[in-house]
Design an enzyme around this catalytic site. Structure first.
Site, short mmCIF file in Angstrom:
data_model
loop_
_atom_site.label_atom_id
_atom_site.label_comp_id
_atom_site.label_asym_id
_atom_site.label_seq_id
_atom_site.Cartn_x
_atom_site.Cartn_y
_atom_site.Cartn_z
N LYS A 116 -44.95 -52.09 -28.98
CA LYS A 116 -45.76 -51.45 -27.92
C LYS A 116 -47.21 -51.79 -28.00
CE LYS A 116 -42.69 -47.73 -26.92
NZ LYS A 116 -41.32 -48.11 -27.71
N GLY A 164 -37.78 -41.43 -26.27
CA GLY A 164 -38.62 -40.26 -26.41
C GLY A 164 -38.84 -39.95 -27.96
N GLU A 199 -52.05 -43.12 -27.38
CA GLU A 199 -52.65 -43.23 -25.94
C GLU A 199 -53.19 -41.98 -25.33
OE1 GLU A 199 -49.47 -46.77 -24.27
OE2 GLU A 199 -49.27 -44.48 -23.69
N LYS A 200 -53.80 -41.90 -24.19
CA LYS A 200 -54.34 -40.81 -23.54
C LYS A 200 -53.08 -40.27 -22.92
CE LYS A 200 -56.99 -37.96 -21.35
NZ LYS A 200 -57.75 -37.01 -21.90
N HIS A 207 -43.09 -41.24 -13.08
CA HIS A 207 -42.78 -42.38 -13.94
C HIS A 207 -42.07 -43.33 -13.20
CE1 HIS A 207 -40.29 -43.91 -17.89
NE2 HIS A 207 -40.40 -44.93 -16.69
N LYS A 236 -33.98 -40.09 -18.76
CA LYS A 236 -33.89 -40.04 -17.16
C LYS A 236 -32.43 -39.07 -16.95
CE LYS A 236 -36.27 -44.28 -17.50
NZ LYS A 236 -36.22 -45.90 -17.09
N ARG A 290 -34.42 -56.13 -20.65
CA ARG A 290 -33.07 -55.92 -20.86
C ARG A 290 -32.62 -55.55 -19.62
NH1 ARG A 290 -32.87 -50.53 -20.80
NH2 ARG A 290 -33.95 -49.32 -22.10
N VAL A 293 -30.22 -49.12 -17.07
CA VAL A 293 -29.07 -48.25 -16.59
C VAL A 293 -29.25 -48.05 -15.09
CG1 VAL A 293 -28.40 -46.02 -16.82
CG2 VAL A 293 -29.22 -46.95 -18.85
N ARG A 336 -26.96 -39.43 -13.12
CA ARG A 336 -26.27 -39.76 -14.44
C ARG A 336 -25.37 -38.73 -15.07
NH1 ARG A 336 -30.56 -43.16 -18.58
NH2 ARG A 336 -31.70 -44.20 -17.10
#
Length: 447
Positions: A116, A164, A199-200, A207, A236, A290, A293, A336
């Site tokens: 990242k 997460g 990160e802030k 999202h 998600k 990739r 989902v 989902r």
């Protein structure tokens, strides 16, 4: 074009890849654990190879066993699906070294975007907007220094992995000490690497992610955005496209920026760039190298088979179309469906005693379960995806409500009742939600 593709995955994504291959006249090889011997993709594939015991560490994550299966069966390509080894650059490199095509980006591209910190740097150099952030953090003292430089609140993130894990939020110097320690420990346990950065932390963002396709000849297109803000524990739950939060100008602007960035990076295959969106501004988070989902909702509004395009690109074909050829029609939403208690979210593996998938115009169900099939306890609890499309968002919501009412999965608990409740909420109907909305809703529901 490939003659035989080995599918290095399980569940609905393995069946999804098998279907794309069959429509292209390509033979398939299913690999499976002992627990998945009766899975639908195993039953439908041209060949099947057991690669190990039930636990994924001994089967679906066993790189040598998967490559051996490909060599034994004469597969000339491997599709990793999503999860498991799909973003493992070492695996992609091993596949390439054995003279087998990896259906995805090159291993060096995966390494570039898989870390990242590096991905942030590459994204910034390519012209993507990023949140204020730090380099790799080596100590609590350095974490405190950067937190004060960036401004609270901040989020500590693992440079590897996702879902997460290895992510902790801090609102002051005292909290940063615990967040740094916990994030490193969780990252080490989840990804074998405890490298973290900062990160802030945006407090009420959406999202938003942009789907791209790029071939080996410099042709790049984007397939619009998906709104993935309905999340629980950074996982998600519901996705939709287009996002109800964006206007045409914002949608066009971020699409063009992403297309230019991917061209500059020189990426190939399907990929997704993920952003946080707050107060009219986008902030790059990460790139998934990739299949996603939630790719079916993009397919529903564009008519483009993303898995088929992955296979074509990996075989050396050109896209054969430009951005001007892509049209976006209507609206699509994906739910989902997990084998979980809809209140506690405890996994509920077990035997399916009755199965009835909804149908009708604009309704798609991606799942490999069937009546009499037993859900094993060793893997992710997602057992189906319900994808509904319509001419407008309102028509889509009405169709989704009807489809959920028709959906029958007996023998175990699922999250279908949760989805029925969520789509009836005024905030969701109005499109007024952010990444924290679902968790706040659940807190109210559970008292």
């Amino acid at each position: 074009m490939f003659e035989k593709v080995l599918i290095a995955n399980r569940g609905e994504v393995a069946l999804r890849i098998h279907r794309a291959c069959r429509e292209m006249g390509i033979k398939t090889v299913a690999v499976h654990s002992e627990a998945d011997a009766t899975a639908m993709h195993v039953r439908l594939a041209d060949e099947a190879v057991c690669i190990g015991p039930s636990r994924s560490s001994e089967s679906y994550l066993n790189k040598s066993a998967i490559i051996s299966a490909a060599l034994i069966t004469g597969a000339d390509a491997i599709h990793p699906g999503f999860g498991f080894l799909s973003e493992d650059a070492d695996f992609a490199e091993m596949v390439e070294e054995h003279g087998i095509a990896f259906i995805g980006p090159k291993s060096e591209q995966m390494r570039l975007m898989g870390d990242k910190i590096t991905a942030r740097k590459v994204a910034e150099e390519a012209g993507l907007p990023v949140t204020p952030g730090s380099p790799q953090l080596e100590s609590i003292e350095q974490a405190i220094e950067w937190a004060n430089r960036i401004g609270y609140p901040v989020i500590i993130k693992a440079t590897a992995g996702g879902g997460g894990k290895g992510m902790k939020i801090a609102f002051n110097d005292e909290e940063i000490k615990e967040a740094y320690t916990l994030a490193r420990a969780e990252a080490k346990a989840s990804f074998t690497s405890d490298v973290v950065y900062m990160e802030k932390y945006l407090q009420n963002p959406r999202h938003i992610e942009i789907q791209v396709l790029a071939d080996s000849y410099g042709n790049v297109v984007h397939l619009g955005e998906r709104d993935c803000s309905i999340q629980r524990n950074n996982q998600k739950v519901i996705e939709e496209t287009p996002s109800p939060a964006l206007n045409l100008q914002q949608r066009t602007e971020i699409g063009n920026i992403v297309q230019q960035a991917i061209t500059k990076i020189g990426y190939t295959s399907a990929g997704t760039l993920e952003f946080l969106f707050e107060d009219g501004r986008f902030y790059f988070m990460e790139m998934n190298t990739r299949l996603q989902v939630e790719h079916p909702i993009t397919e529903a509004v564009t008519g483009i088979d993303i898995v088929r395009e992955q296979i074509r690109i990996a075989s050396g074909a050109t896209l054969g179309y430009t951005q001007d050829d892509i049209t976006f029609n209507g609206h699509a939403i994906e739910c989902r469906i997990n084998a979980e208690n809809p209140v506690t979210f405890a996994p509920c593996p077990g035997k399916i005693t009755e199965w009835h998938a909804p149908g009708g115009l604009g309704v798609r169900v991606d799942s490999e379960i069937y009546s009499g099939y037993s859900i094993p306890p060793y893997y992710d609890s997602m057992i189906a995806k319900l994808i509904v499309s319509g001419k407008t968002r309102n028509a889509c919501l009405m169709r989704l409500r009807r489809a959920l009412e028709e959906f029958v999965i007996d023998g175990l608990q699922t999250t279908i009742p949760l989805h029925q409740s969520l789509i009836s909420q005024a905030e969701f109907i109005d499109g007024q939600y952010n990444i924290h909305w679902l968790e706040k809703f659940l807190e109210k529901q559970n008292g």
